[in-house]
Design a protein around this motif. Structure first.
Motif, PDB file in Angstrom:
ATOM      1  N   LYS A   1       2.354   1.894  -3.428  1.00 11.23           N
ATOM      2  CA  LYS A   1       1.402   2.448  -4.405  1.00 11.23           C
ATOM      3  C   LYS A   1       1.395   3.964  -4.371  1.00 11.23           C
ATOM      4  CE  LYS A   1      -1.926  -1.345  -4.285  1.00 11.23           C
ATOM      5  NZ  LYS A   1      -3.290  -1.709  -3.861  1.00 11.23           N
ATOM      6  N   THR A   2       1.538   4.517  -3.190  1.00 10.19           N
ATOM      7  CA  THR A   2       1.482   5.966  -3.017  1.00 10.19           C
ATOM      8  C   THR A   2       2.834   6.638  -3.199  1.00 10.19           C
ATOM      9  OG1 THR A   2      -0.304   5.664  -1.419  1.00 10.19           O
ATOM     10  CG2 THR A   2       0.782   7.793  -1.405  1.00 10.19           C
ATOM     11  N   HIS A   3       3.893   5.994  -2.751  1.00 12.41           N
ATOM     12  CA  HIS A   3       5.191   6.666  -2.675  1.00 12.41           C
ATOM     13  C   HIS A   3       6.212   6.272  -3.727  1.00 12.41           C
ATOM     14  CE1 HIS A   3       3.436   7.234   1.340  1.00 12.41           C
ATOM     15  NE2 HIS A   3       4.080   8.377   1.305  1.00 12.41           N
TER      16      HIS A   3
ATOM     17  N   THR B   1       6.702   5.978  -7.112  1.00 14.02           N
ATOM     18  CA  THR B   1       6.004   6.369  -8.344  1.00 14.02           C
ATOM     19  C   THR B   1       6.902   6.363  -9.571  1.00 14.02           C
ATOM     20  OG1 THR B   1       6.485   8.693  -7.918  1.00 14.02           O
ATOM     21  CG2 THR B   1       4.411   7.820  -7.022  1.00 14.02           C
TER      22      THR B   1
ATOM     23  N   GLU C   1       0.835  -1.210   0.000  1.00 18.99           N
ATOM     24  CA  GLU C   1       0.000   0.000   0.000  1.00 18.99           C
ATOM     25  C   GLU C   1       0.868   1.258   0.000  1.00 18.99           C
ATOM     26  OE1 GLU C   1      -3.469   1.830  -0.539  1.00 18.99           O
ATOM     27  OE2 GLU C   1      -3.240  -0.340  -0.424  1.00 18.99           O
ATOM     28  N   TRP C   2       1.914   1.261   0.816  1.00 13.13           N
ATOM     29  CA  TRP C   2       2.825   2.408   0.883  1.00 13.13           C
ATOM     30  C   TRP C   2       3.492   2.621  -0.477  1.00 13.13           C
ATOM     31  CZ3 TRP C   2       8.020   3.313   0.211  1.00 13.13           C
ATOM     32  CH2 TRP C   2       8.504   4.520   0.687  1.00 13.13           C
TER      33      TRP C   2
END
Length: 62
Positions: free
Chosen positions: A36-38, A40, A33-34
């Motif tokens: 997916k956001t960070h 990139t 999950e982390w």
């Protein structure tokens, strides 16, 4: 001093590799999950920057 920093960084990566082999399903999900956001692709963050590594490493170090 540079060689000490390199050795410290290598040791950290070795701990992360070991930690990755014993992560719980919950920890794996949190990392995914982390990422997916960070993580990139712009180079700001990589998997090794995940803040959860310290808890996993601490747990397996005892």
């Amino acid at each position: 001093m540079a060689s000490e920093q390199i050795e410290a960084q290598i040791a950290r990566y070795e701990r992360m590799v070991k930690a990755a082999t014993v992560m719980t399903d919950q920890e794996k999900a949190a990392l995914a999950e982390w990422e997916k956001t960070h993580v990139t692709g712009n180079g700001d963050f990589g998997t090794s920057d995940w803040p959860g590594w310290e808890a996993v490493i601490s747990r397996i170090s005892h």
